[in-house]
Write a protein that holds these residues in place. Structure first.
Motif, mmCIF file in Angstrom:
data_model
loop_
_atom_site.group_PDB
_atom_site.id
_atom_site.type_symbol
_atom_site.label_atom_id
_atom_site.label_comp_id
_atom_site.label_asym_id
_atom_site.label_seq_id
_atom_site.Cartn_x
_atom_site.Cartn_y
_atom_site.Cartn_z
ATOM 1 N N ILE A 43 0.847 -1.190 0.000
ATOM 2 C CA ILE A 43 0.000 0.000 0.000
ATOM 3 C C ILE A 43 0.890 1.251 0.000
ATOM 4 N N ILE A 44 0.458 2.238 -0.762
ATOM 5 C CA ILE A 44 1.129 3.539 -0.713
ATOM 6 C C ILE A 44 0.223 4.510 0.048
ATOM 7 N N ILE A 45 0.753 5.006 1.160
ATOM 8 C CA ILE A 45 0.016 6.016 1.923
ATOM 9 C C ILE A 45 0.607 7.360 1.542
ATOM 10 N N LEU A 98 -4.898 8.125 0.841
ATOM 11 C CA LEU A 98 -4.469 9.476 1.189
ATOM 12 C C LEU A 98 -4.515 9.635 2.701
ATOM 13 N N GLN A 99 -3.481 10.220 3.240
ATOM 14 C CA GLN A 99 -3.439 10.470 4.684
ATOM 15 C C GLN A 99 -3.622 11.965 4.905
ATOM 16 N N ILE A 100 -4.748 12.323 5.513
ATOM 17 C CA ILE A 100 -5.179 13.722 5.592
ATOM 18 C C ILE A 100 -5.159 14.185 7.042
ATOM 19 N N THR A 126 -11.790 7.984 -3.373
ATOM 20 C CA THR A 126 -10.368 7.805 -3.053
ATOM 21 C C THR A 126 -10.240 7.301 -1.618
ATOM 22 N N ASN A 127 -9.464 6.255 -1.427
ATOM 23 C CA ASN A 127 -9.211 5.771 -0.073
ATOM 24 C C ASN A 127 -8.536 6.861 0.734
ATOM 25 N N HIS A 128 -8.974 7.027 1.978
ATOM 26 C CA HIS A 128 -8.274 8.003 2.808
ATOM 27 C C HIS A 128 -8.399 7.701 4.289
#
Lengths: 660, 660
Positions: free
Chosen positions: B297-299, B339-341, B364-366
């Motif tokens: 996984i790419i965060i 996405l890390q928000i 989008t996954n977040h």
């Protein structure tokens, strides 16, 4: 790492009518200093006129004669330069005097001064003309803006060709003493007074001696604890006293020519006699007694203040500190102690009143300390030629009650019982190839030495000499650079903290604006701006600082009406609509000077750009970058100061210029 | 260096009626995770009840049974705890579930919860429950306030007993993923994806796996340049793409269980796709494609903004940045990108609105990123229990147009097309013996894990659990500490930057007040205070940020009248005499809350002092010192903020309290 020769570059001098004197040298003297003088003449002649100069053992037909004479008025360092027939005579009481004469002659030649009527008699008017370096053993320099140290690297002392060139630069402008290590003596530097270091320092001291420069060292007052293993540094403790006696004996066994030590005690976290409930004289005298047998001197810094002040307390005043600690001790210090007093009561700001100890101390040796390192005056990025500021200080009257009463008179020993001993500058050099980071900052180095030698010189003539030697004697170059340098201090003052209030800089690095940066801190440097006005009340209604001066000044500073505009906010808290002597309100003056200052820096940049064809590309480019940085910096100062005061006062600029 | 066991101290539990279950364990399962679960039970039983627990191979008369079952509702990590006759059954679909069940059982015992009617079914409501460490290879920790790293020392990775205890702490609160190195990947850390490091990381990854924790690493986006020797990092460049494909193959050969990578690109000086005129999706997807074959996984961090803003420009708004960069890319990211928000649009302030991307991203996954390291909330000197703040965030409605619409719902995958994937915290641990510097700061570590597992838990019940396990179940201790922790966030908010305006901290270290510290800087965090008022206009008349939210919120925030008081200055520039919903003027509210906040901290100090007899002397003293520091800090905040606004506005406090 390579380096340049600053004002000893000895550029080719063409069409100089008096070049012909530089054919032969005649002298009967010999010795290390004379050798260096002859070497300098030979080098310079070669570079300036492209010829070898001969050392003659008999008087030549035409040439330069170096002679020792006996003439009391010349003192131990003065000299004469005269022409008799085809010979230029350099004469002095000492070899050092002859060395100075040689540098003076070379300066005349570089400036193409005619030698036909030369009759120059020059005697330094101050006993000590000194530099303080804040170099650390790891090679860093505290408040250094010209690269790293050339004295130290990786905890080792370096003595090499660069150190020699440094000594030449000092001798060329008459500087006769230097402290090579940081007054904040940390870590390894404490060990300077142990044998491994003393051996290396001897080599350096000998080199300096051959250029007439005395080596001094900064001392860790607590060395008796740190290296002596004693549990106290109480100056009245017998163990401490005998430890220092033995230590000084050891030191002078190794370096008989050492000038002595500089001590920063009880200041900004450094240990000192206060720790043991003793006063500053107890501390200084203990060391002075130990060093006296060797004719050594203890230079004791007066930069003592409480750096844990509560910003809420408006009665405590850092400006009073040195006075309060030292005035009552006048007469308590031994004869081989010299107090080193900063020029102003705060800390090397672009504008401060002079320290009121000047003209008040009557029984204690003292010197004035200035800073050419530009810590608060642009850090050798922004151009700020400080010699006009020093000149103002030197010509300030102290009203000490004697016929001669300026600070210059004082430092020259002409008043206050001859207790003034000279002048000291915190140095601005490093291992950058041009020595001073900004090429034009070398004018401060040069100018300090020249003014230390002779207070009567004008900042403008100094700068012209320096330009001719450093860059070129081309009329345009001299004109433009003189103008640039001479305008730089007033311009710096315009775009930074207004009307003597000081600081407003970014904490810790001290570069760039931060109006409230120190306002709510423990450092004692406040502007006290609120919605209605600004400034620090140092009248009798405030901290009473103004009354520390001798009467005429005390009266003048006491009242806002009579206080000079440029120091108004240093002495008084006034409304923004207070009218200055120049007819403007304080606030409008702030707006005007800041817009003007930023605009002037744009002009300075253009002036530099005019010189593109006349300056070597490398110097031109590296200096151009600094002017561009200065332009950005000045814009930040201007916009931040103006926005800050507009936001705080709610009063608009009369000319509706952009404020944010 | 020694260390303590935090909430896994397993203090002696006296008079616990259900201690008798802790006699025997029965299980048929085996494996690394089970082994660790059994070891934990054995250790805890020994310490809590002073007895050895036997592992039985047949069902005992009385004891604890660990069983794998198949029950879809329990998912891959949930568990059940039930009593049947004299047996306590822990059951789960996976060994990891059983490990969690063991820790849950031990928690119940430490809190002396009766097991006679126990029927606990617990399934984590978020897929990812993650920590981010900002540890550097040299052992330092960026924004770390608990000593140095226990992962790295002198450029080496450490795997030892402490690392194991770290994994136990994570497992005990259900954290299932961790990034061990700083998102700012500098120097050696770039080389993590080369063989020497991969071998060591494998050992760490295996250890973590045995506690149900996935190892992730921070990645240098420009590694293809720095270690690959390629001249570009353009995500569409074929050489770049194949370099990453090969590199990921190598990485997964060594660490097949690696979770993936966290990437901070194009932010605060880090390289990224913008450098090559590509968008954020281009960059993330390139890496995601390379890692996809290994289920990696790419965060991708969304903390992208212009950190060279001109403070004069009131139209640019850092708060908009993440939204502006990522909203239009919704749907462009591959399925294995998350996405890390950050929770708020600025940077982990004591109060911010939630980031408007929440409830707007639908394709989008977040995940949401919070910070327990207290960078801006007291730095583990000032007490600030953040779980009530996170609870407020989690229960905030996003108005995404669906039935379930809170941030918790989102992160639990219950709305917005199940694109919410979990929650991440920037960790607050270091190698201090108590793990978190301030003993009570461990409540944030514990509380984050618990709330990450179950959004429905109350901050108060979490804190009580934590106190019982960490200190004691004594009524007074639990009561006082619960009160202390629960009041700490509101108190911190009171004495620092008011009404959501944020910052006002000392630049670079971010601790302590500096009201104008960032006001004239490039960082985009301004309060815009002037003589008349304060706040940032983010309505449509200003930067338009308020309108980025879904309609009901956008409308509420758009107008000062409807904006909640606590966010008023975040969204609006208002006069000091603007009346808040609480009936006070903005300025009087500032004065009141600051005096109140400072006073409350005095109370907090007294409350701690009450506990002197109930806390071990070492913990008591080291925490006492922090409360004393907090008291001084709160006083500085109070006096500086109040003086600043008094000086700027000229408006006095209605109650004439001391302002300077």
């Amino acid at each position: 790492m390579s380096w340049e020769q600053a004002w000893l570059a000895y550029h080719c001098v063409v069409n100089y009518e008096d070049a012909s004197y530089f054919e032969a040298i005649y002298t009967l003297e010999s010795g290390k200093i004379i050798d260096n003088a002859l070497e300098e003449l030979r080098l310079a002649t070669n570079k300036m006129f492209g010829k070898s100069i001969a050392i003659e053992r008999s008087m030549p037909q035409k040439g330069i004669c170096l002679m020792l004479i006996e003439e009391i008025s010349l003192n131990e360092a003065g000299y004469k330069i005269e022409r008799k027939n085809n010979l230029i005579f350099l004469s002095a009481n000492t070899q050092k005097g002859l060395l100075y004469a040689v540098f003076a002659l070379l300066r005349l030649a570089a400036c193409k001064v005619s030698l036909s009527d030369v009759h120059l008699v020059s005697v330094p008017d101050k006993e000590f003309r000194m530099l303080n370096h804040w170099d650390n053993m790891d090679g860093s320099i505290e408040r250094g803006y010209s690269g790293n140290s050339f004295f130290f690297k990786d905890q080792k002392i370096e003595v090499n060709e660069r150190t020699k060139d440094y000594a030449r630069l000092l001798a060329s402008i008459g500087i006769n003493a230097t402290v090579i290590n940081n007054v904040n003596v940390r870590a390894e530097a404490t060990d300077f007074i142990t044998e491994p270091y003393l051996k290396q320092l001897r080599v350096l001291s000998d080199l300096f001696e051959s250029y007439g420069v005395k080596l001094f060292l900064s001392l860790n007052y607590a060395a008796c604890i740190d290296i002596g293993g004693i549990t106290t540094a109480d100056p009245l403790d017998k163990t401490v006293i005998s430890w220092w006696e033995e230590r000084m004996e050891l030191v002078y066994q190794h370096i008989p020519t050492l000038g002595g030590f500089l001590v920063k005690a009880d200041s900004e976290g450094r240990p000192g006699p206060f720790t043991y409930k003793r006063n500053q004289a107890d501390g200084a005298n203990m060391l002075a007694r130990a060093i006296a047998p060797y004719q050594g001197i203890i230079i004791w810094r007066c930069f003592v203040y409480n750096c844990q002040q509560d910003w809420r307390d408006k009665k405590i005043d850092r400006a009073r500190a040195a006075y309060d600690y030292f005035y009552d001790l006048d007469g308590e210090f031994l004869e081989n102690v010299i107090l080193q007093i900063k020029n102003g009561p705060i800390d090397f700001q672009v504008r401060e009143p002079f320290m009121p100890l000047f003209g008040k101390l009557k029984k204690t040796n003292h010197m004035m300390e200035v800073q050419i390192a530009q810590e608060y005056t642009g850090q050798q990025i922004d151009l700020c030629y400080l010699i006009p500021w020093f000149k103002e200080l030197l010509t300030s009257r102290t009203y000490c009650g004697e016929d001669k009463d300026t600070i210059a008179d004082l430092l020259e020993g002409k008043c206050c019982n001859h207790k003034g001993r000279g002048i000291v500058a915190v140095a601005n050099t490093g291992n950058d190839e041009n020595w001073t980071g900004h090429d034009l900052a070398a004018a401060n180095f040069y100018g300090f030495g020249r003014m230390a030698w002779d207070s009567k010189l004008s900042p403008e003539e100094i700068v012209k000499e320096w330009i001719s030697q450093t860059f070129s004697d081309k009329r345009e170059v001299v004109m433009v650079l003189t103008k640039l340098l001479m305008m730089s201090w007033p311009v710096y003052e315009k775009y930074t903290a207004p009307l003597g209030v000081g600081f407003m800089v970014t904490p810790s690095n001290h570069y760039g604006p931060n109006i409230d940066g120190y306002e709510y801190s423990k450092w004692g440097t406040y502007h006290r701006a609120d919605h209605f006005g600004i400034g620090v009340d140092r009248s009798l209604k405030g901290t009473g600082y103004a009354s520390l001066y001798n009467p005429p000044l005390a009266m003048q500073y006491e009242y806002a009406d009579t206080c000079p505009d440029e120091l108004l906010l240093f002495f008084h808290h006034v409304d923004y609509n207070h009218i200055l002597h120049n007819g403007k309100t304080v606030l409008q003056h702030i707006y005007d000077t800041h817009f003007e200052g930023a605009k002037k820096v744009e002009e300075m940049l253009s002036m530099w750009e005019q010189l593109k064809e006349s300056i070597s590309p490398e110097k031109y480019e590296r200096t151009l970058i600094r002017f561009q940085q200065q332009r950005n910096n000045a814009k930040e100062w201007c916009d931040q100061i103006n926005s800050y005061f507009y936001r705080k006062s709610g009063i608009a600029d009369q000319h509706q210029r952009p404020i944010y």
